[in-house]
Design a protein around this motif. Structure first.
Motif, short mmCIF file in Angstrom:
data_model
loop_
_atom_site.label_atom_id
_atom_site.label_comp_id
_atom_site.label_asym_id
_atom_site.label_seq_id
_atom_site.Cartn_x
_atom_site.Cartn_y
_atom_site.Cartn_z
N ASP A 99 0.86 -1.18 0.00
CA ASP A 99 0.00 0.00 0.00
C ASP A 99 0.89 1.23 0.00
O ASP A 99 2.01 1.19 0.54
N GLY A 100 0.39 2.34 -0.52
CA GLY A 100 1.17 3.57 -0.51
C GLY A 100 1.59 3.99 -1.89
O GLY A 100 1.16 3.42 -2.90
N GLU A 101 2.46 4.98 -1.93
CA GLU A 101 2.84 5.59 -3.19
C GLU A 101 4.12 4.97 -3.75
O GLU A 101 5.17 4.97 -3.10
N LYS A 102 4.01 4.48 -4.96
CA LYS A 102 5.11 3.79 -5.62
C LYS A 102 6.36 4.64 -5.74
O LYS A 102 7.48 4.15 -5.60
N ILE A 103 6.18 5.95 -5.96
CA ILE A 103 7.33 6.82 -6.24
C ILE A 103 8.32 6.86 -5.08
O ILE A 103 9.50 7.14 -5.27
N VAL A 104 7.84 6.58 -3.85
CA VAL A 104 8.74 6.61 -2.70
C VAL A 104 9.87 5.60 -2.87
O VAL A 104 11.00 5.83 -2.42
N PHE A 105 9.60 4.49 -3.54
CA PHE A 105 10.64 3.48 -3.77
C PHE A 105 11.75 4.00 -4.69
O PHE A 105 12.81 3.37 -4.79
N LEU A 120 13.37 -7.51 -9.03
CA LEU A 120 13.17 -7.86 -10.43
C LEU A 120 12.30 -6.83 -11.13
O LEU A 120 12.56 -6.41 -12.26
N ARG A 121 11.26 -6.36 -10.39
CA ARG A 121 10.32 -5.42 -11.00
C ARG A 121 9.61 -4.63 -9.92
O ARG A 121 9.18 -5.18 -8.90
N LEU A 122 9.48 -3.32 -10.17
CA LEU A 122 8.68 -2.45 -9.33
C LEU A 122 7.40 -2.12 -10.09
O LEU A 122 7.42 -1.36 -11.06
N ALA A 123 6.29 -2.71 -9.65
CA ALA A 123 4.99 -2.47 -10.30
C ALA A 123 4.20 -1.46 -9.47
O ALA A 123 4.66 -0.97 -8.45
N ASP A 124 2.99 -1.14 -9.93
CA ASP A 124 2.20 -0.11 -9.27
C ASP A 124 1.88 -0.46 -7.82
O ASP A 124 1.91 0.38 -6.95
N HIS A 125 1.55 -1.71 -7.55
CA HIS A 125 1.19 -2.10 -6.19
C HIS A 125 1.91 -3.37 -5.76
O HIS A 125 1.48 -4.05 -4.84
N GLU A 126 3.02 -3.69 -6.43
CA GLU A 126 3.72 -4.94 -6.14
C GLU A 126 5.22 -4.76 -6.33
O GLU A 126 5.68 -4.05 -7.22
N LEU A 127 5.97 -5.47 -5.48
CA LEU A 127 7.40 -5.67 -5.68
C LEU A 127 7.63 -7.12 -6.08
O LEU A 127 7.09 -8.02 -5.44
N HIS A 128 8.42 -7.33 -7.12
CA HIS A 128 8.74 -8.69 -7.56
C HIS A 128 10.18 -8.98 -7.17
O HIS A 128 11.12 -8.46 -7.77
N LEU A 129 10.36 -9.82 -6.14
CA LEU A 129 11.68 -10.23 -5.70
C LEU A 129 12.08 -11.50 -6.45
O LEU A 129 11.22 -12.28 -6.86
N VAL A 130 13.39 -11.72 -6.60
CA VAL A 130 13.83 -12.85 -7.43
C VAL A 130 15.04 -13.54 -6.81
O VAL A 130 15.88 -12.90 -6.17
N ILE A 131 15.09 -14.85 -6.99
CA ILE A 131 16.27 -15.66 -6.68
C ILE A 131 16.52 -16.55 -7.88
O ILE A 131 15.67 -17.38 -8.23
N ASP A 132 17.68 -16.39 -8.51
CA ASP A 132 18.05 -17.23 -9.63
C ASP A 132 19.01 -18.31 -9.15
O ASP A 132 19.96 -18.03 -8.40
N GLY A 133 18.78 -19.55 -9.58
CA GLY A 133 19.61 -20.67 -9.14
C GLY A 133 19.49 -20.90 -7.66
O GLY A 133 20.51 -20.91 -6.94
#
Length: 413
Positions: A99-105, A120-133
């Motif tokens: 929740d909150g304003e994306k621009i703060v990130f 991996l990605r900063l979306a409007d209401h989501e953060l996509h975290l990633v682990i490869d391998g």
């Protein structure tokens, strides 16, 4: 500046600059607000809208709502003894809503680290975290995601501290800013009216306060220098005098509650007359006349130019329908902006708290209810902002004052 999709708390600039821009945009909104509309709109609504524009909502990670899409595979480059290789590895993604304003990130706070978090990605209401391998151990995978979340939370805490200071400052300064702007506009209109030329304007453009003072009251109206001028603000009871009248009513209530044997014998109209005596002992109208008048069985009125700028409704609790009747009468009488009202609720039952809660619920369920104000003590006074019938921009300031007047035959209901 173009936002880097995977680097947080840096690529968009400094948070300080962003907060200053937000404040400036809020000030410009106030200055550019259509003057007639600004004067017509209730002050609390103006402040609420400006506060919404001038405040910043720091993001909050909703970790308990995190989820994982299906695993995928990606090519991963690596170097071994100077030689470059590519291998196919599993990719796990954790989607963390916020929740909150994306621009703060994208903005760097005053406190920051040289190694900001990446996603991996900063979306409007989501953060996509990633682990490869990822490792084969699920506990280790979860710990790796938790470390990423903890790092983001740390940076958010630095941003939140700065944002909360900004929001508190905006909230503290806004009322004075709005009052100053409205005073400037009203002064311009008064100056224009005093020049003496006819002025074409809507009849509902402005409001003025009836100067009610203790002991002597003269509802002076602002008149244009030229009698042909059409400018004439509406009468209103200012907040200071409204609160002073409510204090008198509360004091009268307290005196009645301390003499239950007398209160038990009094009828509704008789209590009303006692309240009128107390009010007119503190306030006077033109030429020493009574300011507060009784009309019908239950009304306490202040009337200027045939307009009711204050009305008190005296009601004996007989179930939730009592509030329906009281509110219905108020909205028939109170049709002008910035009017003041009070419902004086006489409770002759044992379950006082339950009755008060039912009365409050009826007010808050009413379609004209806009907001409830902080409570004053357990049974002291309850305040609300309502809007006039068919006009959400015309505020009615309503106080509910319970009178606990138990009789010898009181019962629960």
């Amino acid at each position: 500046m173009k936002m880097d999709d995977d680097l947080l708390f840096y690529p968009g600039g400094n948070l300080d600059d962003g907060l200053r821009s937000t404040t400036q945009a809020m000030v410009e909104l106030l200055q550019n607000w259509d003057p007639d509309n600004l004067l017509k709109t209730p002050v609390e609504d103006v402040i609420e809208r400006l506060l919404d524009n001038g405040s910043v909502r720091c993001p909050t990670l909703l970790v308990d709502q995190a989820w994982m899409p299906e695993p995928t595979e990606v090519n991963q480059d690596f170097v071994n003894f100077g030689r470059h290789y590519t291998r196919r590895v599993t990719r796990l993604v954790l989607v963390v809503p916020f929740d909150g304003e994306k621009i703060v990130f994208t903005l760097r706070a005053n406190r920051w680290s040289s190694n900001p978090p990446r996603v991996l990605r900063l979306a409007d209401h989501e953060l996509h975290l990633v682990i490869d391998g990822p490792p084969d151990n699920p506990v280790q995978v979860k710990e790796a995601f938790d470390e990423q979340i903890e790092k983001i939370e740390q940076h958010l805490s630095w941003s939140r501290e700065q944002i909360e200071q900004h929001n508190q400052q905006v909230q503290a300064e806004l009322p004075a800013m709005v009052a100053k702007r409205r005073d400037q506009l009203l002064a311009t209109r008064n100056l224009q009216a005093e020049i003496g030329y006819p002025i074409r304007r809507r009849a509902d453009a402005d409001t003025f306060s009836v100067p009610i003072h203790r002991r002597t009251v003269r509802p002076v109206q602002q008149r244009p220098a030229n009698p042909r001028a059409s400018f004439k603000p509406e009468p209103a009871m200012n907040d200071e005098d409204y609160n002073a009248a409510l204090r008198v009513l509360r004091n009268q209530r307290n005196a009645l509650e301390r003499t239950p044997s007398l209160a038990a014998k009094l009828k509704e109209e008789e209590i009303r007359d006692l309240l009128l005596v107390g009010l007119n002992a503190q306030f006077e109208g033109d030429v020493g006349g009574e300011l507060f008048n009784g009309e019908g069985k239950t009304d306490i009125l202040v009337r200027v130019d045939d307009r009711n700028i204050f009305i008190g409704e005296c009601k004996v609790w007989a179930g939730p329908k009592t509030m329906d009747e009281a509110l219905g009468q108020l909205f028939r009488y109170l049709v002008w902006r910035d009017t003041k009202a009070a419902i004086l609720l006489f409770i002759r039952r044992k379950d006082v708290t339950a009755v008060i809660e039912k009365a409050i619920a009826k007010i808050e369920e009413h379609p004209n209810h806009k907001r409830s104000r902080p409570r004053h003590g357990d049974h002291e006074q309850f305040e609300f902002t309502m809007h006039a019938q068919d006009d959400p921009e015309r505020d009615i300031h309503l106080a509910l004052i319970p009178f606990v007047l138990r009789s010898t035959t009181s019962s629960s209901a």
